[in-house]
Enzyme design. Sequence first.
Site, PDB file in Angstrom:
ATOM      1  N   GLU A 153       0.829  -1.208   0.000  1.00  0.00           N
ATOM      2  CA  GLU A 153       0.000   0.000   0.000  1.00  0.00           C
ATOM      3  C   GLU A 153       0.861   1.253   0.000  1.00  0.00           C
ATOM      4  OE1 GLU A 153      -2.930  -0.051   3.141  1.00  0.00           O
ATOM      5  OE2 GLU A 153      -4.118  -1.573   2.113  1.00  0.00           O
ATOM      6  N   GLU A 165      -6.377  -7.536  -0.954  1.00  0.00           N
ATOM      7  CA  GLU A 165      -6.772  -7.335   0.439  1.00  0.00           C
ATOM      8  C   GLU A 165      -8.152  -6.709   0.483  1.00  0.00           C
ATOM      9  OE1 GLU A 165      -3.468  -5.704   3.136  1.00  0.00           O
ATOM     10  OE2 GLU A 165      -5.237  -4.610   3.851  1.00  0.00           O
TER      11      GLU A 165
HETATM   12  C1  IDC Z   1      -3.383  -3.762  10.282  1.00  0.00           C
HETATM   13  C2  IDC Z   1      -3.561  -4.878  11.300  1.00  0.00           C
HETATM   14  C3  IDC Z   1      -3.203  -4.421  12.685  1.00  0.00           C
HETATM   15  C4  IDC Z   1      -1.832  -3.820  12.676  1.00  0.00           C
HETATM   16  C5  IDC Z   1      -1.714  -2.761  11.621  1.00  0.00           C
HETATM   17  C6  IDC Z   1      -0.258  -2.328  11.590  1.00  0.00           C
HETATM   18  O1  IDC Z   1      -4.904  -5.366  11.254  1.00  0.00           O
HETATM   19  O2  IDC Z   1      -3.218  -5.516  13.576  1.00  0.00           O
HETATM   20  O3  IDC Z   1      -1.594  -3.237  13.938  1.00  0.00           O
HETATM   21  O4  IDC Z   1      -2.091  -3.269  10.357  1.00  0.00           O
HETATM   22  O5  IDC Z   1       0.036  -1.488  10.560  1.00  0.00           O
HETATM   23  C7  IDC Z   1      -4.374  -2.312   5.520  1.00  0.00           C
HETATM   24  C8  IDC Z   1      -2.986  -2.822   5.630  1.00  0.00           C
HETATM   25  C9  IDC Z   1      -2.883  -3.825   6.763  1.00  0.00           C
HETATM   26  C10 IDC Z   1      -3.763  -3.414   7.944  1.00  0.00           C
HETATM   27  C11 IDC Z   1      -5.200  -3.491   7.486  1.00  0.00           C
HETATM   28  C12 IDC Z   1      -6.227  -3.239   8.611  1.00  0.00           C
HETATM   29  O6  IDC Z   1      -2.500  -3.385   4.413  1.00  0.00           O
HETATM   30  O7  IDC Z   1      -1.542  -3.916   7.146  1.00  0.00           O
HETATM   31  O8  IDC Z   1      -3.587  -4.318   9.013  1.00  0.00           O
HETATM   32  N1  IDC Z   1      -5.372  -2.557   6.390  1.00  0.00           N
HETATM   33  O9  IDC Z   1      -6.056  -1.957   9.146  1.00  0.00           O
HETATM   34  N2  IDC Z   1      -4.837  -1.494   4.600  1.00  0.00           N
HETATM   35  C13 IDC Z   1      -6.104  -1.179   4.880  1.00  0.00           C
HETATM   36  C14 IDC Z   1      -6.475  -1.842   6.024  1.00  0.00           C
END
Ligand code: IDC
Length: 325
Positions: free
Chosen positions: A150, A242
């Site tokens: 991302e 994702e």
């Molecule tokens: C989130 C995880 C969370 C963690 C965080 C850290 O759910 O546990 O603390 O990242 O950066 C994304 C990202 C993905 C995110 C996810 C949900 O690619 O890493 O995970 N998310 O927030 N993009 C949109 C949502």
Amino acid sequence: MALTAPGQPPTGDTPAEINGQLRICGTKLCNASGHPVQLRGMSTHGLQWYYQCLTTGSLNALADDWNADVMRISMYIQEDGYETDPAGFTAKVDNLIEQATARGMYAIVDWHMLDPGDPYYNLSRAKTFFTHIAQRHNAKTNLLYEIANEPSGVSWSRIKSYAEELIPVIRANDPETPVLVGTREYSSLGVSAGATESEVVNNPVNATNIAYTFHFYAASHGQEYLDALSRAADRIPMFVTEFGTQTYTGDGGNNFTRSQQYLDLMAAKKISWVNWNYSDDFRSGAVFKDGTCAANGPWTGTTSLKPAGVWVRDRIRTPDDFPTG
Ligand code: IDC
């Protein structure tokens, strides 16, 4: 089990055996016999936090109870990820690629850059990592390489330049594996910053056998996102690496109605998708209830699943349509 060799007819009944080496064909993802296919599956959580959720039992369940076609191996670079122990994380990814392969699933090798959002920050690390992966696994026909999870805070042209620097390095060792390229503002095709898919459509990455990624969280991202994905998929190859049924925090209430609208669109346009995430993190988007991984299951059925897990397992279990011949 043996995987189908490139150019050979399928020899087994797993997703990777039936479809063999994938290739981007026009705006679609095609199997070895040249037919468009849709893959559906799950992403791991960050390997630095939830590697213990990826056991023999949980991976068997993903392949044989969930009937997943694809597993995304989410390797964070920062936040105590790859940058802290390149050899250790590379070994984990090597292992998970073998685990997916042994079960006949496709594997997405996810270079999970997130913060900083400029992919150039990790370019030299990415070259080192993907050179290893490409050398070691180039005989496999069940891989996809996702080179920037991302990007954020950078222009599309900078992401495009990054891709055009990294892809030739990968292709020097592995010319066949499709590459998935992240898009601007958290792989939203720029929509999250008020732009549209046209910035990519009008200025595509100069490489073949690539697709672009789109991420959505159904309780946060509504009609504007849905419409952009729909329009984009008619012009460029799209892969949803994702998505969540909840908010973009990966937490909060599920919007299954909106999620189903996305799934209907993706089925109609054969857009492959991967749900976030196959772990027992406390958030609603982690499919397993808290404590499941420490207890090593139960992994099959629905007893250990949160509501999002029950919902997405059902949809991954919907029979595949893999045309061959
Ligand atoms: C989130 C995880 C969370 C963690 C965080 C850290 O759910 O546990 O603390 O990242 O950066 C994304 C990202 C993905 C995110 C996810 C949900 O690619 O890493 O995970 N998310 O927030 N993009 C949109 C949502």
